[in-house]
Design a protein around this motif. Structure first.
Motif, short mmCIF file in Angstrom:
data_model
loop_
_atom_site.label_atom_id
_atom_site.label_comp_id
_atom_site.label_asym_id
_atom_site.label_seq_id
_atom_site.Cartn_x
_atom_site.Cartn_y
_atom_site.Cartn_z
N ALA A 42 -3.00 2.84 -8.75
CA ALA A 42 -3.23 4.12 -9.43
C ALA A 42 -4.53 4.13 -10.21
N ARG A 43 -4.93 3.00 -10.72
CA ARG A 43 -6.16 2.92 -11.49
C ARG A 43 -7.33 2.35 -10.68
N GLY A 44 -7.13 2.09 -9.41
CA GLY A 44 -8.22 1.65 -8.55
C GLY A 44 -8.73 0.26 -8.86
N ILE A 45 -7.86 -0.59 -9.42
CA ILE A 45 -8.25 -1.96 -9.77
C ILE A 45 -7.89 -2.88 -8.60
N HIS A 86 1.92 8.92 -10.45
CA HIS A 86 0.53 8.51 -10.69
C HIS A 86 -0.43 9.06 -9.64
N GLY A 87 0.00 10.10 -8.95
CA GLY A 87 -0.89 10.81 -8.04
C GLY A 87 -1.15 10.12 -6.72
N LEU A 88 -0.25 9.23 -6.29
CA LEU A 88 -0.43 8.50 -5.04
C LEU A 88 0.47 9.08 -3.95
N ALA A 89 -0.02 9.03 -2.72
CA ALA A 89 0.75 9.53 -1.58
C ALA A 89 1.97 8.66 -1.35
#
Length: 422
Positions: A129-132, A193-196
């Motif tokens: 979700a945070r692109g880490i 968290h806005g993920l598909a």
């Protein structure tokens, strides 16, 4: 260049030391490591040099008392029931809570990478979700459904020919369908968290940058077909042990016994093993683990019973290791080139035991085996040189994989991809 890692772990008995070994390794390399984990792990985490934080909302073990065990899987009547309980109480049910805790940690301060125990799917959702950059840490053989591997739970060997490959493809569909029973809470966490959504539960691993399998590639075959999977060798970490250990006197072959550091109703089996060793010309060291009182297991002049011992130092002195086939004890034995007698109790242990038998590094007994059967199996493994030879060969391959530095390379490359200077 110093990197910052956030590790997500849980108190999983023998599943825990490899994760803590990774924390120690990174600290020794000069990196900063913050470990989110149960309060019961505080001292062990501090011993690695990493910083410890308890989970703000996710479930965790507050003490080592049996009443605080998250699963109590010994209450379940079937292996399937036990697996479902682990899924509901750790892998999928609390996914949103793990995801939220990881997201909050990443929002509060900078981390270059997230390293999560592979069963904590929610922690992997938070990193995504945070692109880490993230890695799923798998301290066992590769157990998730794969089209190129036999179905888990049946102890089958690698496929041979078209029929075998068809068997694996069919089993993949069935096992995937069963595991997808826990998909809803994971997809709910992803949506928050806005993920598909995922189509299948274990696709969450496909969304990680790496799946690092902490076992010997020679032990776990065939390899899975996922592109992000890397075999990096085991991490041979022990939980610190304060108890002094005095071995039985003499020069008879040493047999080391370890049946799970978590509770699996192993008291009676430990007693049968102790009685079997007492009848043989061997020296025995039995470690009961924190859940079983050593006073409940009979000692003998040639058999010492203790709660814990540093297996990494003790096992290389052994001629045989008797184990429940938990991955930690088993892989330490094989890394030392020591043959094994596997008596699986549940969980993933049947899979590990079947591999030990297939590779010729040990024998397998039922957990219902009586004293005479255990004594006979110990005698057979000690006298048959093929077990020692196969274990020695396997040990050489595992040690070479550890020495290759593949684990460090993967961990540092992962964090470098998320470092602001990268």
């Amino acid at each position: 260049m110093t990197m910052r890692y956030l590790m997500a772990v849980w108190d999983g008995g023998g599943a825990t030391p490899p994760n803590l070994g990774i924390a120690r390794l990174l600290v020794e390399r000069g990196h900063d490591v913050v470990v989110c984990g149960d309060p019961t792990l505080a001292d062990a985490i501090a011993g690695t040099g990493a910083s410890h934080r308890t989970w703000p909302t996710a479930p965790q073990r507050r003490s080592t008392a049996l009443d605080d065990d998250l699963f109590k899987d010994w209450e379940c009547r079937t292996q399937m029931g036990a697996l479902n309980r682990v899924r509901e109480r750790l892998i999928t049910g609390p996914a949103a809570r793990f995801a939220n805790d990881v997201v909050d940690a990443l929002d509060a301060e900078h981390f270059d990478a997230v390293l999560a125990d592979g069963v904590l799917l929610g922690a992997l959702v938070g990193a995504e979700a945070r692109g880490i950059p993230s890695a799923a840490l798998v301290g066992s053989v590769y157990l998730v459904p794969s089209r190129t591997r036999p179905p888990v739970g049946l102890g089958l060997g690698p496929a041979r020919g078209r029929l075998g490959r068809a068997r694996d493809r069919a089993a993949y569909g069935l096992v995937t369908l069963m595991s997808d029973a826990g998909l809803r809470p994971v997809n709910a966490a992803r949506a928050r968290h806005g993920l598909a959504p995922l189509r299948h539960l274990w696709q969450q691993w496909d969304h990680a940058d790496r799946v690092l399998v902490l076992t010997g590639s020679a032990f776990d075959d065939p390899p899975p077909d996922a592109a992000n999977v890397r075999y990096v060798g085991p991490v041979l970490e022990d939980i610190p042990v304060d108890e002094p250990l005095e071995l039985p006197r003499g020069d008879a072959p040493l047999v080391v016994v370890g049946l799970s550091s978590s509770y699996m109703e192993q008291e009676d089996l430990l007693r049968r093993i102790a009685r079997a060793l007492a009848t043989l010309p061997v020296r025995g060291v039995i470690t009961t683990g924190p859940a079983v009182d050593p006073a409940d297991v009979p000692s003998a002049p040639n058999v010492v019973v203790v709660r814990a011992a540093a297996h990494r130092a003790l096992i290389p002195q052994a001629a045989l290791v008797i184990t429940h086939a938990g991955h930690g004890t088993l892989i330490k034995a094989l890394a030392a080139g020591v043959p094994v007698l596997c008596i699986p109790l549940g969980r993933d242990q049947g899979e590990n035991a079947s591999r030990a038998a297939r590779h010729g590094v040990g024998a397998v007994l039922s957990k219902q085996a009586d004293v005479a059967a255990i004594a006979s199996a110990v005698f057979d493994v000690l006298l048959e040189p093929s077990y020692r030879e196969a274990a020695a060969a396997m040990g050489e391959r595992i040690r070479a994989e550890i020495a290759s530095g593949a684990l460090v390379d993967e961990l540092e490359a992962l964090a470098a991809a998320g470092h602001p200077a990268a």
